[in-house]
Design an enzyme around this catalytic site. Structure first.
Site, mmCIF file in Angstrom:
data_model
loop_
_atom_site.group_PDB
_atom_site.id
_atom_site.type_symbol
_atom_site.label_atom_id
_atom_site.label_comp_id
_atom_site.label_asym_id
_atom_site.label_seq_id
_atom_site.Cartn_x
_atom_site.Cartn_y
_atom_site.Cartn_z
ATOM 1 N N GLU A 176 1.664 3.487 2.996
ATOM 2 C CA GLU A 176 2.153 2.863 4.223
ATOM 3 C C GLU A 176 3.661 2.670 4.057
ATOM 4 O O GLU A 176 4.116 1.711 3.441
ATOM 5 C CB GLU A 176 1.407 1.553 4.476
ATOM 6 C CG GLU A 176 -0.092 1.790 4.682
ATOM 7 C CD GLU A 176 -0.939 0.527 4.688
ATOM 8 O OE1 GLU A 176 -0.357 -0.583 4.789
ATOM 9 O OE2 GLU A 176 -2.170 0.632 4.596
ATOM 10 N N HIS A 185 0.872 -1.172 0.000
ATOM 11 C CA HIS A 185 0.000 0.000 0.000
ATOM 12 C C HIS A 185 0.909 1.222 0.000
ATOM 13 O O HIS A 185 1.694 1.437 0.936
ATOM 14 C CB HIS A 185 -0.919 -0.007 1.222
ATOM 15 C CG HIS A 185 -1.960 -1.081 1.168
ATOM 16 N ND1 HIS A 185 -2.462 -1.701 2.299
ATOM 17 C CD2 HIS A 185 -2.589 -1.663 0.108
ATOM 18 C CE1 HIS A 185 -3.365 -2.604 1.937
ATOM 19 N NE2 HIS A 185 -3.456 -2.598 0.609
ATOM 20 N N HIS A 195 2.918 -3.536 6.452
ATOM 21 C CA HIS A 195 1.841 -2.576 6.264
ATOM 22 C C HIS A 195 1.915 -1.546 7.387
ATOM 23 O O HIS A 195 2.821 -1.599 8.242
ATOM 24 C CB HIS A 195 0.487 -3.278 6.255
ATOM 25 C CG HIS A 195 0.251 -4.108 5.030
ATOM 26 N ND1 HIS A 195 -0.707 -3.803 4.082
ATOM 27 C CD2 HIS A 195 0.867 -5.226 4.573
ATOM 28 C CE1 HIS A 195 -0.681 -4.695 3.118
ATOM 29 N NE2 HIS A 195 0.271 -5.585 3.389
ATOM 30 N N GLU A 210 1.695 -5.196 10.613
ATOM 31 C CA GLU A 210 1.259 -3.803 10.759
ATOM 32 C C GLU A 210 2.189 -3.176 11.787
ATOM 33 O O GLU A 210 2.124 -3.502 12.973
ATOM 34 C CB GLU A 210 -0.189 -3.741 11.236
ATOM 35 C CG GLU A 210 -1.181 -4.464 10.340
ATOM 36 C CD GLU A 210 -1.654 -3.615 9.178
ATOM 37 O OE1 GLU A 210 -1.294 -2.420 9.133
ATOM 38 O OE2 GLU A 210 -2.391 -4.140 8.324
#
Length: 505
Positions: free
Chosen positions: A101, A98, A228, A322
């Site tokens: 990110e 992404h 991410h 994440e």
């Protein structure tokens, strides 16, 4: 990361200013500086690593560039870069899938520099790692999205998330979860290398997705992770729920191993597994009190994701990391992010050496047997009178020359190797936890089934050739199909991916 944001509140919380750090070279000039590297600087930084560490580093690009024709650069780090070495597992980190990110993108540039400088300075742990592992770092899978996010100030929660065709790359992989769940409903055990069973592909994957699919299918990756941002948790398969529910735990056959892998990263991150660390958004999931990990579908169900594609299309086990509430933090925060993630990145990398590895061979000829199924049953002792009897119904397959790797948590297992035209063979193995050591080796010499044709071949004195007479393999282990430059849509595309899955490298 969630495609829907509750709000942008708290996204840009104040960060204590930290002066960007630089690593000096022998000439005194900075070799690496913590900053947001643009796409040209990213390539230049990777080339600088190769220049400083030519004996362990190689730069290459994936087969397709981005929509805007930016190469997808990969840095390989190994003591023999450019080729696969026998029984040396292959590992990959992917970041910036992404485009908005960005922390993982800079962490992988920092990791490349860290491994290079550690090799140069004689760090024994890094020397052992690079001597026993082939590492691939893809800092930016979505350079076009990064450019849009940066051009718009890096402050919007969604701008730059997708690629230049406005496609979320983490929803763009073939939906193998549905194939697998159909198999489960039919009580079919088939749970691996499912590109063989995909009947049709009714869309054209984005070039970035296609490039990574080719990479996965042609390289014998054992373990990987993708970075991410926007939350703080290690997420593991399955990402898609069985019932179609938005939130539903979807365990895989390797659930125990995946939870271990996710916990390794989370437990070595000072905030991810901290139960007192607040959630990224008020009222959102609090992962710290769960050890900093979550099952993907239990968090929110995703179809077409990259981590499940790795697991269901290849031998690779992948988790999604994440690594921070702030998707695009200021450059001054990057040294702090490196401090938080460095140990976790290194410890997770070493997990590629857990479990077992070995070679499957023909007992008569000594030739390696590619495409041997490796099936595992957990028979760990529970108490004085009971053993586990749990089949792990996700088989891996041996690759060219018969090598295999099987990630497992500590315990007792029965491991069965089965190859076409050969009698299956089972070994009992005990897997222990040996930090920063290579996996237990267990080879399989499989006896061929002596049918009439085989006996006639023996009686005629003919030499038994290697098991790649069908043209899928060549004597050059690095060879690739000539037609890989332009994969078309639908059946031809699927057919050629299946060929890649057999080739492996």
């Amino acid at each position: 990361m969630k495609a829907w944001a509750l709000m942008t509140l708290f996204l840009w919380a104040a960060v204590a200013p930290v002066r960007p750090a630089a690593v000096p070279t022998d000439s005194g000039k900075p070799a690496f500086e913590w900053k947001h590297h643009n796409n040209q600087e990213l390539e230049a930084t990777l080339r600088q690593v190769v220049s400083r560490c030519r004996d362990v580093a190689r730069l290459y690009a994936l087969t397709e560039p981005s929509v805007r024709n930016v190469p997808l650069w990969v840095l390989e780090l190994s003591d023999n870069p450019g080729q696969h070495e026998p029984l040396e597992p292959e590992f990959k980190y992917v970041a910036n899938m992404h485009g908005n990110e960005v922390v993982g993108r800079e962490m992988l540039l920092g990791l490349a520099n860290y491994l290079c400088e550690g090799w140069r300075s004689g760090d024994q742990d890094i020397h052992n790692l690079l001597a026993s592992t082939r590492i691939h770092l893809l800092p930016s899978m979505n350079p076009d999205g990064w450019q849009l996010a940066t051009d718009t100030g890096g402050r919007d929660y969604l701008a730059g998330r997708s690629n230049n065709n406005s496609v979320d790359l983490n929803r763009d992989f073939p939906d193998l979860d549905t194939v697998m769940y159909i198999n489960e409903a039919r009580h079919t055990r088939m749970n691996n290398h499912l590109m063989e069973q995909l009947q049709r592909l009714d869309y054209q994957p984005q070039p970035e997705t296609l490039a990574v699919m080719k990479w996965i299918m042609s390289t014998p990756f054992v373990l990987s992770a993708n970075f991410h941002g926007g939350d703080l948790v290690a997420n593991y398969p399955y990402d898609a729920s069985r019932s179609g529910a938005t939130h539903e735990y979807a365990n895989s056959p390797d659930d125990e191993t995946f939870r271990h892998l996710a916990r390794v990263y989370a437990s070595h991150h000072p905030e991810m597994s901290n139960p007192t660390h607040p959630p990224c958004f008020p009222g959102d999931s609090h992962f710290g009190d769960k050890g900093g990990v979550t099952n993907g579908a239990a968090w929110y169900s995703v179809q077409g994701g990259m981590q499940d594609f790795n697991y269901l299309a290849s031998n690779d086990l992948e988790v999604t990391l994440e690594v921070g509430c702030d998707k695009y933090p200021p450059a001054s925060a990057l040294p702090q992010e490196w401090t938080k993630n460095q140990d976790a990145m290194m410890e997770y990398l070493w997990q590629v050496h857990t479990g077992i590895k070995g070679v499957t061979r023909d007992a008569l000829t000594g030739q390696g047997l590619p495409n041997t199924l490796i099936h595992v049953k957990n028979v760990t002792r529970i108490n004085d009178t009971h053993l586990r009897d749990d089949h792990i119904n996700h088989d891996v397959t041996s690759v060219h020359d018969g090598e295999y790797w099987r990630l497992l948590v500590p315990g007792q297992y029965e491991v069965t190797a089965a190859a076409e035209g050969h009698l299956p063979l089972t070994h009992s193995v005990t897997v222990t936890h040996a930090p920063h050591r290579e996996a237990l080796r267990r080879d399989f010499d499989l006896s061929p089934i002596l049918d009439d044709a085989f006996l006639q071949q023996l009686s005629g004195g003919e030499e038994l050739g290697p098991a790649y007479e069908d043209g899928l393999f060549s004597e050059d282990s690095n060879s690739m199909p000539n037609s890989m430059d332009d994969l078309p849509l639908d059946q031809d595309l699927l057919g050629r991916f299946r060929g890649l899955g057999n080739m492996r490298y």
